[in-house]
Design an enzyme around this catalytic site. Structure first.
Site, PDB file in Angstrom:
ATOM      1  NE  ARG A 270      -3.747   2.461   0.738  1.00  0.00           N
ATOM      2  CZ  ARG A 270      -4.821   2.781   0.024  1.00  0.00           C
ATOM      3  NH1 ARG A 270      -5.143   2.059  -1.042  1.00  0.00           N
ATOM      4  NH2 ARG A 270      -5.569   3.807   0.369  1.00  0.00           N
ATOM      5  CD  GLU A 364     -11.066 -25.642  25.886  1.00  0.00           C
ATOM      6  OE1 GLU A 364     -11.378 -26.108  26.986  1.00  0.00           O
ATOM      7  OE2 GLU A 364     -11.316 -26.205  24.805  1.00  0.00           O
ATOM      8  CB  THR A 366     -13.864 -16.189  30.991  1.00  0.00           C
ATOM      9  OG1 THR A 366     -13.875 -16.271  32.424  1.00  0.00           O
ATOM     10  CG2 THR A 366     -15.220 -16.604  30.443  1.00  0.00           C
TER      11      THR A 366
END
Length: 386
Positions: A270, A364, A366
């Site tokens: 870019r 699995e 928080t």
């Protein structure tokens, strides 16, 4: 200290990387957006033997060490995190059966699961019980030679393909503490009263289904009690979730790696104000931070995986899951910033990485709950940081 993978692990990673580059990355965005199930990718994973990564060789599996296990999920998540989910739930359930099942259960199920002829998942979560598994309401009442199971399970990955599905139940709802009355039953697909009621729409984690399952007076043979002894269900589940945290940490590294790769490539392509945006210091700082955090997360994931090899590692796997998942989310955000407006477009990969990364801090356990797990491990002296 040697921070390098073994030659065998490097060769294994190269095979995985080639598969991901050739079979997953070219189709991931289009298939995710169209909701197409990745049948061909699943077939490829079967042919590579990946459905047997946590199954002993005597039953036809690969029986990978934990670091090689992490490599599988890192590489696949780099291509498409949802595909890693198909393999993840299956692998955790297989390890649980391999480690905790009776010999008859292992012989009956593991060869087919290792080849991918059978698939499985793990039925833990309920509408009112996620991280707090002791709060489940699904019950199993023994009547003669069968358990009669009633309850609802939520967010079940591989639900439409699981045979059997290990289901966490309360065989003694009056037990105190609650975990002493919990067991796991291997529920065969097609059992009367076993119904997949709906697919749950999701922000990300697509490519695999996440379903609600209703069990209405499902009769499960007594010999399908995992391990043959009641009251061990929570222990069985937690032993699998330890590997599950390595799985999530590695998936997070894969997401972060892809975010870094996409941002780096875009920064070189870019142009703004007559030169590539990678020549601007602000973008360079973003790229450098992403790369630094990514490498730290990778080392943390491998360290936790190696700790599992040495024995119980609640603290190490908890720390890795927390750190790596947060790095994945931040890396996906930074990659979107590097892409500018295009980062918000579904024509580019980075918006999918962002949607998938969010789940890594939830799955699995928080991150906030896992911080308490890590703290307790430190206070008990089981995890030492020095």
């Amino acid at each position: 200290m040697d921070f390098q993978l073994s030659e065998e692990q490097r060769e294994f990673r190269a095979v995985l990387r080639e598969f991901v580059d050739n079979e997953i990355i070219p189709v991931a965005r289009d298939w995710e957006q169209s909701g197409r199930y990745p049948t061909e990718i699943v077939k490829g994973m079967r042919e590579m033997g990946l459905f047997g990564i946590t199954i002993p060789e005597q039953y036809g599996g690969l029986d990978l060490d934990p670091v090689s296990f992490a490599l599988v999920f890192e590489e696949i998540a780099r291509g498409w995190m949802g595909i890693a989910g198909i393999l993840g739930s299956h692998s955790l359930a297989c390890r649980m059966i391999a480690m905790r099942g009776t010999e008859e259960q292992k012989k009956r199920y593991l060869p087919g699961l290792a080849s991918g002829e059978r698939r499985t998942g793990i039925g833990l979560t309920e509408p009112d019980a996620g991280t707090d598994l002791q709060g489940i309401r699904t019950t199993a009442r023994l009547e003669g030679d069968h358990y009669v199971v009633n309850g609802t399970k939520m967010w079940i990955t591989n639900a439409r393909y699981a045979d059997p599905l290990p289901v966490l139940v309360k065989t003694d709802p009056t037990a105190t503490p609650a975990h002493k009355g919990m067991s796991i039953l291997l529920v065969d697909a097609g059992s009367e009263g076993y119904e997949i009621t709906k697919d749950i729409p999701k922000l990300g984690y697509k490519g695999t289904e996440s379903c609600e399952i209703v069990l209405d007076n499902v009769r499960v043979p007594k010999e399908n009690l995992l391990g043959g002894v009641e009251g061990r269900g929570m222990q069985h589940a937690l032993s699998a979730l330890e590997w599950g945290r390595v799985n999530i940490a590695a998936r997070s590294v894969g997401i972060a790696q892809r975010a870094h790769d996409e941002a780096l490539a875009y920064a070189g392509q870019r142009k703004a104000f007559g030169k590539p945006i990678g020549e601007f210091q602000a973008v360079q700082l973003q790229l450098a931070t992403m790369a630094t955090q990514l490498q730290a997360a990778r080392l943390m994931a491998y360290f936790a995986a190696d700790a599992v090899r040495r024995g119980r590692a609640d603290g190490e796997t908890g720390m890795a899951k927390i750190f790596c998942s947060e790095v994945a989310l931040q890396a996906s955000i930074e990659a979107m910033k590097v892409h500018g407006g295009y980062g918000y477009s579904t024509e580019y990969e980075v918006e999918r990485l962002y949607r998938d990364a969010i789940l890594m801090s939830i799955g699995e356990g928080t991150n906030d709950v896992l911080r308490t797990v890590v703290a307790k491990s430190l206070l008990r002296g089981e995890t030492v940081v020095r």
